[in-house]
Design a protein around this motif. Structure first.
Motif, PDB file in Angstrom:
ATOM      1  N   SER A 147       1.919   0.467 -17.165  1.00 54.68           N
ATOM      2  CA  SER A 147       2.701  -0.517 -16.812  1.00 54.68           C
ATOM      3  C   SER A 147       3.058  -0.604 -15.297  1.00 54.68           C
ATOM      4  O   SER A 147       2.893  -1.588 -14.718  1.00 54.68           O
ATOM      5  N   CYS A 148       3.266   0.460 -14.771  1.00 48.89           N
ATOM      6  CA  CYS A 148       3.201   0.592 -13.205  1.00 48.89           C
ATOM      7  C   CYS A 148       1.774   0.258 -12.659  1.00 48.89           C
ATOM      8  O   CYS A 148       1.901  -0.588 -11.713  1.00 48.89           O
ATOM      9  N   SER A 149       0.973   0.358 -13.170  1.00 51.66           N
ATOM     10  CA  SER A 149      -0.558   0.330 -12.371  1.00 51.66           C
ATOM     11  C   SER A 149      -0.693  -1.202 -12.817  1.00 51.66           C
ATOM     12  O   SER A 149      -1.567  -2.008 -11.878  1.00 51.66           O
ATOM     13  N   ALA A 150      -0.136  -1.752 -13.457  1.00 47.98           N
ATOM     14  CA  ALA A 150      -0.091  -3.472 -13.755  1.00 47.98           C
ATOM     15  C   ALA A 150       0.488  -4.113 -12.395  1.00 47.98           C
ATOM     16  O   ALA A 150       0.090  -5.279 -12.217  1.00 47.98           O
ATOM     17  N   TYR A 151       1.512  -3.566 -11.794  1.00 45.30           N
ATOM     18  CA  TYR A 151       1.930  -4.042 -10.619  1.00 45.30           C
ATOM     19  C   TYR A 151       1.518  -3.463  -9.129  1.00 45.30           C
ATOM     20  O   TYR A 151       1.401  -4.180  -8.269  1.00 45.30           O
ATOM     21  N   TRP A 152       1.103  -2.237  -9.519  1.00 44.20           N
ATOM     22  CA  TRP A 152       0.598  -1.504  -8.009  1.00 44.20           C
ATOM     23  C   TRP A 152      -0.594  -0.664  -8.448  1.00 44.20           C
ATOM     24  O   TRP A 152      -0.535   0.140  -9.130  1.00 44.20           O
ATOM     25  N   ARG A 153      -1.768  -1.319  -8.154  1.00 38.29           N
ATOM     26  CA  ARG A 153      -3.009  -0.749  -8.662  1.00 38.29           C
ATOM     27  C   ARG A 153      -3.331   0.622  -8.192  1.00 38.29           C
ATOM     28  O   ARG A 153      -3.672   1.467  -8.779  1.00 38.29           O
ATOM     29  N   THR A 154      -2.810   0.699  -6.917  1.00 41.28           N
ATOM     30  CA  THR A 154      -3.165   2.265  -6.328  1.00 41.28           C
ATOM     31  C   THR A 154      -1.902   2.842  -5.884  1.00 41.28           C
ATOM     32  O   THR A 154      -0.720   2.305  -5.920  1.00 41.28           O
ATOM     33  N   ARG A 155      -1.932   4.394  -5.777  1.00 43.19           N
ATOM     34  CA  ARG A 155      -0.914   4.991  -5.518  1.00 43.19           C
ATOM     35  C   ARG A 155      -0.185   4.858  -4.266  1.00 43.19           C
ATOM     36  O   ARG A 155       0.893   4.777  -3.860  1.00 43.19           O
ATOM     37  N   SER A 156      -1.177   4.122  -3.115  1.00 42.34           N
ATOM     38  CA  SER A 156      -0.564   3.703  -1.902  1.00 42.34           C
ATOM     39  C   SER A 156       0.218   2.753  -2.036  1.00 42.34           C
ATOM     40  O   SER A 156       1.159   2.474  -1.213  1.00 42.34           O
ATOM     41  N   ALA A 157      -0.173   1.740  -2.893  1.00 43.07           N
ATOM     42  CA  ALA A 157       0.372   0.449  -2.984  1.00 43.07           C
ATOM     43  C   ALA A 157       1.878   0.737  -3.417  1.00 43.07           C
ATOM     44  O   ALA A 157       2.926   0.044  -3.017  1.00 43.07           O
ATOM     45  N   LEU A 158       1.906   1.611  -4.447  1.00 40.14           N
ATOM     46  CA  LEU A 158       2.949   2.229  -4.827  1.00 40.14           C
ATOM     47  C   LEU A 158       4.007   2.865  -4.029  1.00 40.14           C
ATOM     48  O   LEU A 158       5.275   2.670  -4.031  1.00 40.14           O
ATOM     49  N   GLN A 159       3.498   3.330  -3.319  1.00 43.95           N
ATOM     50  CA  GLN A 159       4.286   4.078  -2.081  1.00 43.95           C
ATOM     51  C   GLN A 159       4.767   3.075  -1.155  1.00 43.95           C
ATOM     52  O   GLN A 159       5.976   3.207  -0.662  1.00 43.95           O
ATOM     53  N   ALA A 160       3.781   2.251  -0.912  1.00 43.07           N
ATOM     54  CA  ALA A 160       4.344   1.132   0.105  1.00 43.07           C
ATOM     55  C   ALA A 160       5.631   0.503  -0.345  1.00 43.07           C
ATOM     56  O   ALA A 160       6.506   0.050   0.145  1.00 43.07           O
ATOM     57  N   ALA A 161       5.309  -0.154  -1.712  1.00 46.25           N
ATOM     58  CA  ALA A 161       6.597  -0.933  -2.428  1.00 46.25           C
ATOM     59  C   ALA A 161       7.761  -0.018  -2.519  1.00 46.25           C
ATOM     60  O   ALA A 161       8.750  -0.483  -2.326  1.00 46.25           O
ATOM     61  N   LEU A 162       7.582   1.225  -2.713  1.00 47.41           N
ATOM     62  CA  LEU A 162       8.863   2.262  -2.892  1.00 47.41           C
ATOM     63  C   LEU A 162       9.314   2.228  -1.371  1.00 47.41           C
ATOM     64  O   LEU A 162      10.599   2.513  -1.185  1.00 47.41           O
ATOM     65  N   THR A 163       8.643   2.427  -0.533  1.00 42.32           N
ATOM     66  CA  THR A 163       9.145   2.428   0.886  1.00 42.32           C
ATOM     67  C   THR A 163       9.813   1.275   1.308  1.00 42.32           C
ATOM     68  O   THR A 163      11.091   1.377   1.952  1.00 42.32           O
ATOM     69  N   GLU A 164       9.585  -0.031   1.086  1.00 38.95           N
ATOM     70  CA  GLU A 164      10.282  -1.256   1.209  1.00 38.95           C
ATOM     71  C   GLU A 164      11.535  -1.306   0.469  1.00 38.95           C
ATOM     72  O   GLU A 164      12.784  -1.601   0.971  1.00 38.95           O
ATOM     73  N   TYR A 165      11.226  -0.708  -0.927  1.00 39.54           N
ATOM     74  CA  TYR A 165      12.655  -0.732  -1.575  1.00 39.54           C
ATOM     75  C   TYR A 165      13.719   0.176  -0.816  1.00 39.54           C
ATOM     76  O   TYR A 165      14.890  -0.446  -1.058  1.00 39.54           O
ATOM     77  N   VAL A 166      13.376   1.262  -0.578  1.00 39.89           N
ATOM     78  CA  VAL A 166      14.267   2.210  -0.169  1.00 39.89           C
ATOM     79  C   VAL A 166      14.846   1.711   1.051  1.00 39.89           C
ATOM     80  O   VAL A 166      16.269   1.665   1.284  1.00 39.89           O
ATOM     81  N   ALA A 167      14.093   1.427   2.049  1.00 41.28           N
ATOM     82  CA  ALA A 167      14.355   0.755   3.461  1.00 41.28           C
ATOM     83  C   ALA A 167      15.320  -0.488   3.155  1.00 41.28           C
ATOM     84  O   ALA A 167      16.317  -0.411   3.882  1.00 41.28           O
ATOM     85  N   HIS A 168      15.081  -1.255   2.252  1.00 37.64           N
ATOM     86  CA  HIS A 168      15.884  -2.537   2.318  1.00 37.64           C
ATOM     87  C   HIS A 168      17.303  -1.939   1.659  1.00 37.64           C
ATOM     88  O   HIS A 168      18.301  -2.672   2.023  1.00 37.64           O
TER      89      HIS A 168
END
Length: 209
Positions: free
Chosen positions: A53-74
């Motif tokens: 499920s998670c990899s369907a939205y963010w293919r790589t761990r780096s992409a997941l980390q970047a999305a999480l960084t945006e989420y936290v900062a927002h």
């Protein structure tokens, strides 16, 4: 399976419910296992979703980390935006400003996952140029907001003072996170008052005073 919903986190408007669910799960994974434990599989398990499920939205761990960084900062910036509005509304009332900041910090401490994730991602950014750029953009906005708050409170202000305050707030939050919950309010109150008299400067005289 315990709930992964992180109460009080303000998500970007464009974020779908499923993406938010996964990012909330990622916050809990980091809080429990540290950034090293952040994998797609761990997020799926925490969210109670099928593997993949998670990899369907963010293919790589780096992409997941970047999305999480945006989420936290927002989420954190949205809270500071609301604090700035409060400060503009109350005018140069220092005590009201300290109380508003205190309540915001206590709410952040109640959202342990959000704070721990921010700390973990900040450390990761020291080794990841992409994450560092994301955090630098949001930190610049945070410094601007803090400078606006100081101005609204009638305090002497500058970018350098605001940046020093932001760095000091980071340290205070970390120290408070390590204290027993019952002593956090007193610690934060004293710390914010000390910062208000040391770094924030004296109140700016009114025109014609």
């Amino acid at each position: 399976m315990p709930s992964t919903r992180t109460a009080g986190v303000t998500a970007p408007v464009a974020l779908s419910p499923r993406r938010r669910e996964l990012l909330d799960a990622a916050l809990h994974v980091i809080a429990d296992e540290g950034l090293k434990g952040l994998t797609h599989r761990a997020v799926d398990r925490r969210a109670g979703l099928a593997e993949g499920s998670c990899s369907a939205y963010w293919r790589t761990r780096s992409a997941l980390q970047a999305a999480l960084t945006e989420y936290v900062a927002h989420a954190l910036l949205a809270d500071v935006d609301r604090l700035a509005e409060q400060m503009r509304a109350c005018g140069p009332d220092e005590q009201t400003g300290v109380e508003a900041a205190l309540e915001l910090f206590l709410r952040w401490l109640d959202q342990r996952e959000l704070l721990v994730a921010r700390l973990e991602l900040t450390m990761a950014a020291s080794r990841d140029a992409g994450l560092a750029r994301l955090l630098a953009d949001h930190r610049s906005r945070l410094v601007t907001l803090v400078e606006e708050i100081m101005s609204a409170a009638g305090k002497e202000h500058s970018e350098e003072r605001a940046e020093a305050l932001v760095a000091s707030y980071d340290g205070i939050l970390l120290a408070a996170l390590l204290k027993p919950a019952r002593s956090r309010r007193g610690f934060l109150t004293r710390s914010l008052e000390l910062l208000g008299t040391s770094l924030a400067g004296e109140a700016t005289p009114a025109a014609g005073a």
